[in-house]
Structure formats: structure tokens, C-alpha cells
Design an enzyme around this catalytic site. Structure first.
Site, PDB file in Angstrom:
ATOM      1  N   SER A   1       0.855  -1.188   0.000  1.00 58.99           N
ATOM      2  CA  SER A   1       0.000   0.000   0.000  1.00 58.99           C
ATOM      3  C   SER A   1       0.893   1.242   0.000  1.00 58.99           C
ATOM      4  O   SER A   1       1.664   1.440  -0.933  1.00 58.99           O
ATOM      5  CB  SER A   1      -0.951  -0.047   1.194  1.00 58.99           C
ATOM      6  OG  SER A   1      -2.019   0.860   1.034  1.00 58.99           O
TER       7      SER A   1
ATOM      8  N   HIS B   1      -7.264  -5.747  -1.540  1.00 60.87           N
ATOM      9  CA  HIS B   1      -6.173  -5.060  -0.850  1.00 60.87           C
ATOM     10  C   HIS B   1      -5.715  -5.804   0.408  1.00 60.87           C
ATOM     11  O   HIS B   1      -4.627  -5.541   0.917  1.00 60.87           O
ATOM     12  CB  HIS B   1      -6.633  -3.645  -0.486  1.00 60.87           C
ATOM     13  CG  HIS B   1      -5.533  -2.665  -0.241  1.00 60.87           C
ATOM     14  ND1 HIS B   1      -4.663  -2.263  -1.234  1.00 60.87           N
ATOM     15  CD2 HIS B   1      -5.156  -1.986   0.874  1.00 60.87           C
ATOM     16  CE1 HIS B   1      -3.806  -1.377  -0.747  1.00 60.87           C
ATOM     17  NE2 HIS B   1      -4.068  -1.204   0.536  1.00 60.87           N
TER      18      HIS B   1
END
Length: 632
Positions: A493, A606
Site C-alpha cells: 500500500s 487489498h
């Protein structure tokens, strides 16, 4: 003694969502565990009543005690939706109260015979042209249109429902915005809820509403704040709420307020630290971040540097630590009878605890790692070039021998407003088991050190990058076993963005693994669930008003500088950092003749490293180890 491997993950159990009964004697919680054969997870409810045992056997979550503790309501998930279930707290057969085609996201008891459910209601659509043909065209008229882990959400609204034990239900809200959480008053007369009324244009702003059970709705705030977790006081006359005035956008830490039914607010905790647990881990179950208000005070979690603790605030403004220690509290609940909580540290995943009458007791031993070679992180402080202190740690390889040199991996956390700290990381232990030293730190931008420390508005890749490089320099200076010619870097991320950024700025790292990354801030703005507000909030302006800034802060702009072999890991349903971020960077790298590899994980989002399918989580860990072994 065994070494950690990617398959160790299959043996771990992840407790979550601990709930203590009104008398403080019994606890229900969930246990998630990988099911290798089904490539999924088993999730059941467990109970502690002096001993720990499995209480249900379905795909169950959100256990909630009835007001008198005689029953437990919970959610059972299935292929066709979700069921509201109820079971006697002494055991027996669970009874289905209601099936809902949509997803029940939370529940609470209104009375002994009524429940309030939060349901993600999906708008039903029928084909108008040909009913024999499935109409699978998405007709979208607003943003955000999808959300990470949820898929398309343009046709989904969370609403509150009243459900009776006989299965009848009544919709209580018909809100056009997004309801985030709710709290039921102890007297059963009111439901408070938080709603972002204009998530398209003001996604950081939310309001607090009071809904009387008879249907009267009252708004208590003025659409200029961000409201977080809420809780009622015991006599149902006030609410506690975590509130941010957004003075520095999302960099602003919440403060704790009380609010009466007329909307009068009083600040009771003004500590400049994040409320909740910001500490990273890849080995944690799911626990909601809640606050509780009992006769003693208001209880909440707060992250202080590398630690997360439980605090209690009184209405007179006095705040005290209740649960502390060199660890990370992952979830908790409070009743008048006591506190239950989950906590982990560097060398142990979450276990269950109870705190009662001033004494703490460890209740579980789900993940006993005494037969493993565990590497314990060593703390070292780094004085940055501008005088600020940066917390950092190093882990030695498990078979460390004095006098030998070892390759070292720099790990960079996501966020950037999260933190590394006293929490278990399987990935780090696996790297240490494979002969690598591991370096990690909390550079500028990290959570837990106050707003000034986390405020890197418009400065991505600048002060944060300097801190990270200075941490590496200090580690090499301090620990002579690090081979500075064999350095690797990885992160996910924001950590993936920073990995991309680092390899465009320096050639000192000989291998890199970029995970769920950002390479181009302009494409990130328009393709992700948060890009349209996260970009302006973090970088300043939008791609049209700040084109130069978006370009300059994008690793893709500087891709020709890369000389480091890089592996890019990305999930194909990652709507937080969409896979185009990996596509662009990888394509550019190969176009310019750079050494690069792309690994795409289908049907993952994610959260691949934290909740992906077991096979994919193991494959990801193996890819990382193989890449670093190849080049270091």
C-alpha cells in the site's frame, strides 16, 4: 526447534471480537482458521466460562449477549445471504430468527425480544428489455462506485432494521448517505447512528443522528465534523463520540466528546494520539473498534507510539491507562463486571485476557510458539537529520552467528497513518528464518506520535523517505552483521508506493518487492474507492489544479532511474490501489529494459496479506522469499 515457513500460517488461530457478559463471568469470541482443503476459512464462536470451548460450528460472527446474559445473538453467513441466529447462552441448538438476502454488517439487542440490524441493502434490478437475458450492465451515476473487499457499491445502502424474535422486521431508516455505525440506548428508546450524508463531495464529513423508536429523527451535528465511534451513557441521557474537526484533513486525530440529546458537546479527552489500534500485523482476527460507557467511565483504545492500550476517561476530563504493557491490544469489550481483550506482542499472536477487580488473567494459548525459533526485535532509536526521534527495530536471522554478515530486508508499513509496533508479524519471522535480518521503523507520516509527526501533506517521498534512509544508515552503523551490499526493500500500500519511490531515487537496494502499490497518483485518483478524496487530502489539490505535484510525486515519472530488480505483487480486485498501478509500472520497467516480474492474484483485494485465500497467502510469502534469495 522449528523454523517459520509460509505453511506455518495454516496452523495459526485468529481470535476476534471478544464480548464479555453483563456479569463479567463469561466471554464469547470468534476463532478464524485456514481450511487448506477448501482454500478458505472456518469461523466459529467460542466461549470462556472458566474453560474455553467451541460454542457454534457454522460460519458465524458478531456474537452479542442479550441484556440479561441468558441468550446470544449472532450472524451466520451462507451463499444466499445471512441469517440472524439466537442461542441459549448455556448451549443447545441455535435457532434461526430471520434470513436476509443481503449482508448483515452489525447487530445489537434493543430489548430481550427485539434486535437492531445494520444491513447492506442491495437495490434489486430487473431487465426491462428481455427477462430471459441477465442484465449485467452497471449503470453508475455517482462516486464511489466500488469499495475494496465489497465490490460495486453504487447500488448498495446500509440501513437499520428492527427485528422481533418472531422474525418480523421493520426498516427504521431510509438514508441516502452511508451509515457507518450505530449504538442502542440502554433504555431502549433511542438509536444513535453516524452517517456520511454526502460521501461523493464531502467524504470525510459525517453527522450524528438520534432516532427515536417511534420514528422521530434528529440531527445533532452541523455537517462540519468527522464522527467516529459512539456509545451511550448508562442512563441514556448522553453519548460519547470520537470526533475530528478535520483541521488537518485526515491527518487530524480524534478527540473524545460527550453530547447530550440537544447536541451540546463537551470535550473530555484532548490527547493528540489516534483512537483505536493503528499497529500493523498480518496475523490478526477481526475485531470492531468500539467505545464503551459504564458507571466507571468511557473506555477506548488508543495508539501510543508502537503500543496500543485501553484507556478510561471520566466526564471531568481525567484520563487513565487501564490496560497497558509492551503489546498491542487488538479488540476489547467492557461490562460492569469486567473487561475482556485480545493482545499480541512481537513474539506471540493474539490471545484472550480478562481484567477484573484490578487483576489481569491470560485465558488462552491458541498459538503456542515455544517450539519455533523466534527472532525477537531489538529496538533502536534514530535521530533524524532534523532532530526528530524515529522508532526503529531490527530482527536477527534465527541462526545468527557472531562475525557473519547477513542480507537485510527493509520493511515499510502501509497507511501511511499506521505504525509498526509490539505486534506479531509472520512475514518478518519467515524472513528471519530464511537467513535475513529485518529492519522496520515508524518514519514521518506514521500514526501514534501526534498530528505534527504524521502530517506529510504534499510531501510524500520527501521527509518520510529521508527518515527511512536514515534508519537504514543507522542500522548499518550500529549492527555490524548487516551486509550493506545485500539490502532488500518491500512494503504494501503506502509501503508499496514507497518501495516504488525508493528504487527510483537510489540504487543501494539490490532487490525490491512492491506490494499493492501506487505508481501514478493521477490514475490512482480516478480508479480507486478512495482516490478522489485521498489524493487531494494527502497531496494537495486534484490532478487538474496540482498536475505538477501529482506527476513529481509519482514513481512512474521517474521509472527510467530504476536499476533494482523488482517483483510487483498485486491483487486483481484491489479497489484501494487498483491493479493498473502495477500494470503501468511493470510495463514501463520492461519497456525500458529493466529487470522486473509481475505476480497477479485473481479474486483477491487489498487485504491479500491479511485475509486472502490460504493458498494465495502462502504463495505470496513464498514469492517474496524466493525473490530475495535470488538477488541477495
Amino acid at each position: 526447534m522449528k523454523k517459520f515457513s509460509s505453511e506455518t500460517f495454516l496452523d495459526l488461530k485468529f481470535p476476534g471480537d471478544p464480548q464479555i457478559d453483563p456479569l463479567g463471568k463469561r466471554i464469547v469470541f470468534t476463532i478464524s482458521k485456514a481450511n487448506e482443503k477448501q482454500d478458505g476459512y472456518d469461523k466459529s464462536i467460542y466461549m470462556y466460562d472458566g474453560r474455553i470451548f467451541q460454542f457454534t460450528t457454522g460460519k458465524d460472527s458478531s456474537p452479542r449477549w442479550s441484556p440479561d446474559g441468558s441468550e446470544i445473538a449472532f450472524v451466520r453467513s451462507n451463499d444466499s445471504g445471512s441469517d440472524l441466529m439466537i442461542i441459549n447462552s448455556r448451549g443447545g441448538e441455535a435457532k434461526k430468527i430471520l434470513h436476509i438476502d443481503d449482508q448483515i454488517t452489525d447487530l445489537g439487542w434493543l430489548s430481550e425480544n427485539e434486535f437492531v440490524l445494520s444491513v447492506a441493502v442491495k437495490e434489486k434490478k430487473e431487465s426491462k428489455s428481455n427477462k430471459k437475458v441477465k442484465d449485467d450492465v452497471h449503470e453508475i451515476e455517482k462516486i464511489p462506485f466500488w469499495a475494496n473487499g465489497e465490490g460495486f457499491i453504487y447500488n448498495v445502502k446500509k440501513q437499520l432494521f428492527l427485528v422481533k424474535k418472531n422474525g418480523t422486521k421493520k426498516q427504521l431508516t431510509d438514508e441516502k448517505g452511508e451509515i457507518f455505525n450505530f449504538a442502542i440506548s440502554p433504555n431502549g428508546k433511542y438509536i444513535a447512528f453516524v452517517e456520511a450524508t454526502d460521501i461523493e463531495h464531502h467524504p470525510l464529513v459525517s453527522d450524528l443522528f438520534i432516532l427515536e423508536i417511534n420514528g422521530k429523527l434528529k440531527k445533532l451535528t452541523g455537517s462540519n465534523l468527522s464522527i467516529g465511534n459512539i456509545a451511550w451513557n448508562p442512563d441514556s441521557s448522553k453519548l460519547a463520540a470520537m470526533i475530528s474537526d478535520l483541521a488537518h484533513g485526515s491527518f487530524t486525530n480524534e478527540r473524545l466528546f460527550t453530547i447530550d440529546l440537544k447536541g451540546k458537546m463537551k470535550k473530555v479527552c484532548d490527547i493528540d494520539l489516534p483512537k483505536g489500534n493503528s499497529i500493523n500485523s498480518d496475523s490478526r482476527g477481526s475485531s470492531p473498534n468500539r467505545i464503551f460507557w459504564t458507571q466507571k467511565g468511557i473506555f477506548f483504545m488508543m495508539t501510543e507510539g508502537p503500543l496500543s492500550k485501553i484507556y478510561m476517561a471520566r466526564e471531568d476530563g481525567k484520563v487513565e491507562e487501564v490496560i497497558s504493557g509492551q503489546r498491542s491490544v487488538s479488540g476489547f469489550s467492557v461490562s460492569d463486571g469486567g473487561i475482556t481483550f485480545l493482545a499480541m506482542d512481537f513474539t506471540s499472536p493474539d490471545e484472550l485476557y480478562i481484567y477484573k477487580d484490578g487483576k489481569e488473567k491470560k485465558l488462552s494459548h491458541f498459538n503456542d510458539l515455544k517450539n519455533f525459533k523466534v527472532s525477537t526485535p531489538e529496538y533502536f532509536a534514530v535521530k533524524a537529520s532534523d532532530g526528530k526521534k524515529v522508532d526503529a527495530w531490527i530482527m536477527k536471522p534465527v541462526d545468527y552467528e557472531k562475525g557473519r554478515k547477513y542480507p537485510a530486508i527493509l520493511e515499510i508499513h502501509g497507511g501511511p497513518r499506521t505504525a509498526y509496533g509490539n505486534a506479531f508479524f509472520l512475514e518478518f519471522q519467515i524472513l528471519a528464518s530464511n537467513g535475513f535480518a529485518v529492519i522496520f521503523s515508524n518514519p514521518r507520516g506514521s500514526d501514534g506520535y501526534g498530528e505534527e509527526f504524521s502530517y506529510i501533506y504534499g510531501n510524500y517521498g520527501k521527509r518520510d523517505y529521508q527518515d527511512i534512509i536514515e534508519v537504514v544508515d543507522e542500522a548499518i552503523k550500529k549492527y555490524d552483521f548487516i551486509d550493506e551490499k545485500r539490502l532488500g526493500v518491500t512494503g504494501g500500500s503506502y509501503g508499496g508506493f514507497m518501495t516504488n519511490w525508493i528504487v527510483t531515487q537510489t540504487n543501494r537496494f539490490k532487490a525490491a518487492v512492491s506490494q499493492r502499490s501506487i505508481s501514478n497518483w493521477i490514475s490512482f485518483f480516478g480508479t480507486t474507492d478512495i482516490g478522489y478524496f485521498f489524493g487531494p487530502d494527502q497531496l494537495g489539490g486534484d490532478p487538474w489544479s496540482n498536475t505538477k505535484g501529482y506527476m513529481e510525486m509519482s514513481p512512474l515519472t521517474h521509472v527510467k532511474n530504476v536499476q533494482t530488480p523488482i517483483l510487483m505483487i498485486h491483487s486483481m480486485e484491489d479497489y484501494r490501489c487498483y491493479m493498473v498501478e502495477a500494470f503501468q509500472f511493470f510495463t514501463a520497467l520492461r519497456y525500458f529494459g529493466k529487470e522486473a516480474k509481475l505476480a497477479l492474484f485473481p479474486s483477491e483485494n487489498h487485504e491479500l496479506s491479511r485475509s486472502g485465500k490460504p493458498y494465495h497467502r502462502i504463495k505470496r510469502l513464498n514469492l517474496i522469499v524466493e525473490w530475495f534469495k535470488k538477488y541477495l
